[in-house]
Design a protein around this motif. Structure first.
Motif, mmCIF file in Angstrom:
data_model
loop_
_atom_site.group_PDB
_atom_site.id
_atom_site.type_symbol
_atom_site.label_atom_id
_atom_site.label_comp_id
_atom_site.label_asym_id
_atom_site.label_seq_id
_atom_site.Cartn_x
_atom_site.Cartn_y
_atom_site.Cartn_z
ATOM 1 N N LEU A 154 0.826 -1.203 0.000
ATOM 2 C CA LEU A 154 0.000 0.000 0.000
ATOM 3 C C LEU A 154 0.861 1.254 0.000
ATOM 4 O O LEU A 154 0.542 2.242 -0.680
ATOM 5 C CB LEU A 154 -0.936 -0.005 1.210
ATOM 6 C CG LEU A 154 -2.051 -1.058 1.187
ATOM 7 C CD1 LEU A 154 -2.849 -1.014 2.486
ATOM 8 C CD2 LEU A 154 -2.979 -0.848 -0.007
ATOM 9 N N LEU A 155 1.958 1.211 0.745
ATOM 10 C CA LEU A 155 2.860 2.360 0.782
ATOM 11 C C LEU A 155 3.556 2.549 -0.561
ATOM 12 O O LEU A 155 3.626 3.674 -1.087
ATOM 13 C CB LEU A 155 3.904 2.163 1.885
ATOM 14 C CG LEU A 155 4.884 3.323 2.114
ATOM 15 C CD1 LEU A 155 4.137 4.564 2.573
ATOM 16 C CD2 LEU A 155 5.947 2.942 3.140
ATOM 17 N N ALA A 156 4.042 1.442 -1.144
ATOM 18 C CA ALA A 156 4.768 1.532 -2.408
ATOM 19 C C ALA A 156 3.853 1.978 -3.542
ATOM 20 O O ALA A 156 4.250 2.789 -4.388
ATOM 21 C CB ALA A 156 5.404 0.180 -2.746
ATOM 22 N N LEU A 157 2.639 1.471 -3.563
ATOM 23 C CA LEU A 157 1.728 1.809 -4.656
ATOM 24 C C LEU A 157 1.033 3.152 -4.444
ATOM 25 O O LEU A 157 0.501 3.722 -5.388
ATOM 26 C CB LEU A 157 0.682 0.699 -4.814
ATOM 27 C CG LEU A 157 1.252 -0.639 -5.290
ATOM 28 C CD1 LEU A 157 0.194 -1.723 -5.201
ATOM 29 C CD2 LEU A 157 1.784 -0.533 -6.713
ATOM 30 N N GLY A 158 1.032 3.624 -3.196
ATOM 31 C CA GLY A 158 0.350 4.885 -2.919
ATOM 32 C C GLY A 158 1.256 6.080 -2.774
ATOM 33 O O GLY A 158 0.798 7.224 -2.927
ATOM 34 N N GLY A 163 4.483 3.386 -7.980
ATOM 35 C CA GLY A 163 3.069 3.147 -7.683
ATOM 36 C C GLY A 163 2.153 4.032 -8.508
ATOM 37 O O GLY A 163 1.099 3.591 -8.976
ATOM 38 N N ALA A 164 2.559 5.269 -8.704
ATOM 39 C CA ALA A 164 1.744 6.177 -9.526
ATOM 40 C C ALA A 164 1.660 5.684 -10.965
ATOM 41 O O ALA A 164 0.597 5.758 -11.600
ATOM 42 C CB ALA A 164 2.336 7.581 -9.475
ATOM 43 N N MET A 165 2.773 5.166 -11.490
ATOM 44 C CA MET A 165 2.761 4.637 -12.853
ATOM 45 C C MET A 165 1.891 3.389 -12.956
ATOM 46 O O MET A 165 1.161 3.207 -13.940
ATOM 47 C CB MET A 165 4.194 4.336 -13.305
ATOM 48 C CG MET A 165 5.047 5.569 -13.522
ATOM 49 S SD MET A 165 6.632 5.204 -14.336
ATOM 50 C CE MET A 165 7.420 4.190 -13.078
ATOM 51 N N VAL A 166 1.961 2.523 -11.953
ATOM 52 C CA VAL A 166 1.129 1.322 -11.958
ATOM 53 C C VAL A 166 -0.345 1.699 -11.923
ATOM 54 O O VAL A 166 -1.169 1.154 -12.674
ATOM 55 C CB VAL A 166 1.485 0.403 -10.768
ATOM 56 C CG1 VAL A 166 0.463 -0.728 -10.641
ATOM 57 C CG2 VAL A 166 2.874 -0.174 -10.930
ATOM 58 N N ARG A 167 -0.700 2.658 -11.068
ATOM 59 C CA ARG A 167 -2.103 3.084 -10.979
ATOM 60 C C ARG A 167 -2.576 3.684 -12.300
ATOM 61 O O ARG A 167 -3.701 3.454 -12.740
ATOM 62 C CB ARG A 167 -2.288 4.090 -9.842
ATOM 63 C CG ARG A 167 -2.045 3.505 -8.455
ATOM 64 C CD ARG A 167 -2.626 4.408 -7.359
ATOM 65 N NE ARG A 167 -2.179 5.781 -7.494
ATOM 66 C CZ ARG A 167 -1.057 6.254 -6.992
ATOM 67 N NH1 ARG A 167 -0.237 5.446 -6.350
ATOM 68 N NH2 ARG A 167 -0.721 7.532 -7.128
ATOM 69 N N ALA A 168 -1.700 4.449 -12.935
ATOM 70 C CA ALA A 168 -2.058 5.044 -14.216
ATOM 71 C C ALA A 168 -2.283 3.967 -15.269
ATOM 72 O O ALA A 168 -3.228 4.028 -16.066
ATOM 73 C CB ALA A 168 -0.969 6.003 -14.666
ATOM 74 N N ALA A 169 -1.423 2.960 -15.288
ATOM 75 C CA ALA A 169 -1.551 1.883 -16.262
ATOM 76 C C ALA A 169 -2.786 1.041 -15.999
ATOM 77 O O ALA A 169 -3.426 0.549 -16.930
ATOM 78 C CB ALA A 169 -0.298 1.010 -16.251
ATOM 79 N N GLY A 233 -7.010 -6.565 -9.468
ATOM 80 C CA GLY A 233 -6.489 -5.218 -9.659
ATOM 81 C C GLY A 233 -6.486 -4.386 -8.393
ATOM 82 O O GLY A 233 -6.205 -3.193 -8.449
ATOM 83 N N THR A 234 -6.786 -4.995 -7.259
ATOM 84 C CA THR A 234 -6.757 -4.274 -5.991
ATOM 85 C C THR A 234 -5.833 -5.002 -5.012
ATOM 86 O O THR A 234 -5.445 -6.145 -5.230
ATOM 87 C CB THR A 234 -8.156 -4.162 -5.358
ATOM 88 O OG1 THR A 234 -8.585 -5.461 -4.905
ATOM 89 C CG2 THR A 234 -9.171 -3.635 -6.363
ATOM 90 N N ARG A 282 -12.541 -2.481 -8.617
ATOM 91 C CA ARG A 282 -11.345 -1.774 -9.044
ATOM 92 C C ARG A 282 -11.665 -0.325 -9.406
ATOM 93 O O ARG A 282 -12.454 -0.046 -10.287
ATOM 94 C CB ARG A 282 -10.707 -2.469 -10.250
ATOM 95 C CG ARG A 282 -9.328 -1.935 -10.572
ATOM 96 C CD ARG A 282 -8.694 -2.722 -11.700
ATOM 97 N NE ARG A 282 -9.204 -2.294 -12.989
ATOM 98 C CZ ARG A 282 -8.826 -2.832 -14.142
ATOM 99 N NH1 ARG A 282 -7.983 -3.842 -14.141
ATOM 100 N NH2 ARG A 282 -9.316 -2.386 -15.285
ATOM 101 N N LYS A 283 -11.011 0.592 -8.707
ATOM 102 C CA LYS A 283 -11.065 2.026 -9.031
ATOM 103 C C LYS A 283 -9.643 2.555 -8.964
ATOM 104 O O LYS A 283 -9.343 3.537 -8.303
ATOM 105 C CB LYS A 283 -11.954 2.788 -8.030
ATOM 106 C CG LYS A 283 -13.416 2.353 -8.035
ATOM 107 C CD LYS A 283 -14.211 3.100 -7.001
ATOM 108 C CE LYS A 283 -15.671 2.655 -6.972
ATOM 109 N NZ LYS A 283 -16.444 3.365 -5.916
ATOM 110 N N GLY A 284 -8.752 1.854 -9.628
ATOM 111 C CA GLY A 284 -7.331 2.098 -9.424
ATOM 112 C C GLY A 284 -6.819 1.045 -8.469
ATOM 113 O O GLY A 284 -7.581 0.322 -7.860
ATOM 114 N N LEU A 285 -5.528 0.954 -8.306
ATOM 115 C CA LEU A 285 -4.913 -0.096 -7.496
ATOM 116 C C LEU A 285 -4.815 0.378 -6.058
ATOM 117 O O LEU A 285 -4.071 1.289 -5.739
ATOM 118 C CB LEU A 285 -3.523 -0.432 -8.051
ATOM 119 C CG LEU A 285 -2.930 -1.775 -7.683
ATOM 120 C CD1 LEU A 285 -3.853 -2.885 -8.148
ATOM 121 C CD2 LEU A 285 -1.565 -1.929 -8.320
ATOM 122 N N SER A 286 -5.610 -0.260 -5.166
ATOM 123 C CA SER A 286 -5.590 0.171 -3.764
ATOM 124 C C SER A 286 -5.953 -0.984 -2.869
ATOM 125 O O SER A 286 -6.373 -2.026 -3.318
ATOM 126 C CB SER A 286 -6.570 1.312 -3.556
ATOM 127 O OG SER A 286 -7.897 0.906 -3.867
#
Length: 286
Positions: A154-158, A163-169, A233-234, A282-286
């Motif tokens: 959660l820290l790495a992806l948030g 993490g920002a690039m993964v969420r964008a993809a 995806g979450t 899924r609303k983005g990776l979280s």
């Protein structure tokens, strides 16, 4: 009842460690990867062999299991997986299930069909008192390990650029590529990370599930239930789903042993009827 819930949570943490990588790769790549359990088996065998034949300690063996599974995942992604990212899901299923059967045959030939030897380190043997309950040290360690991995993900992806690039993809691959994100490289790194986490879970499964060549097929349905019920995806979805699956499975085997694994399928059907898009859509990776 308390000990049943505790053991269920420990089992759920193990399922989460193995299944979260599958959730990330399915959510990011839309790839139906039925071979995810193979990477868990690679990590488990790597840890077992290093401990029993090379004398490596348990904790260094966990790190080696992560690296071994990540390396195998990286090789297979480069050679096979990336060629089928845009293929029909049936082609993806055939490739991944083929990898499962090839790995089962290869590990049976190399190590035999029996369970791999494993001895817990002294620090994780026995029980400890927790809130008035006598709980196993190893299961407590797995709960702590799962919680740490959850927090780290959660820290790495948030909070990181990766993490920002993964969420964008995850949100839109085409737009992400248009902004300069190297999506192919991102796929490679994410797939490798997911395989490494599976390898870590496979090594930890030595002390709870045991490890034999049929492992990827034997527990495949559990990994898929965790991802499908939690939400591909979450991160938090599979975490909650894994805990629920672990508690339901352990409680069912304890209170209704004649039902076997039937309760897991009832739970899966009920949850998919109630939440067809997963516990955490899924609303983005979280």
């Amino acid at each position: 009842m308390g000990i049943v819930i505790f053991d269920g949570v420990a089992y759920g943490m193990l399922l989460f460690l193995i299944g979260v990588g599958l959730s990330i790769t399915m959510g990011l790549m839309n790839f139906v990867n039925l071979a995810h359990g193979t990477f868990a088996m690679v990590g488990g065998y790597a840890a077992s062999v290093l401990m029993s034949r090379a004398g490596l300690g348990f904790f260094p063996a966990l790190a080696a299991a992560f690296v071994a599974a990540a390396l195998v995942g990286a090789v297979l992604e480069f050679l096979f997986y990336r060629r089928l990212y845009r293929a029909h899901p049936l082609d993806q299923v055939l490739l991944s299930i083929g990898i499962v059967f090839v790995s089962i045959a290869a590990f049976t030939w190399a190590f035999g069909p029996s369970m791999q030897p494993f001895t817990l380190p002294a620090v994780l043997q026995g029980q400890v008192s927790l809130a008035g309950l006598q709980v196993g040290r190893y299961r407590l360690f797995m709960i702590v390990a799962g919680a740490l991995v959850l927090a780290a993900l959660l820290l790495a992806l948030g909070k990181t650029r990766y993490g920002a690039m993964v969420r964008a993809a995850v949100d839109n691959q085409r737009v992400a590529g248009g902004t300069g994100i190297h999506v192919q490289r991102l796929f490679f790194l994410t797939f490798t990370l997911g395989c490494g986490l599976a390898g870590l879970g496979g090594a930890l499964s030595l002390g709870m599930l045991g490890l034999e060549p049929s492992f990827p097929l034997k527990y495949l349905v559990y990994f898929l239930i965790v991802v499908c019920v939690g939400g591909a995806g979450t991160i938090t979805g599979p975490f909650v789903a894994a805990l629920l699956v672990g508690i339901v499975d352990v409680a069912g085997k304890y209170y209704l042993p004649e039902a076997g694994a039937f309760l897991i399928y009832v739970f899966m059907i009920a949850m998919l009827l109630l939440r067809p898009h997963g516990i955490v859509p899924r609303k983005g990776l979280s």
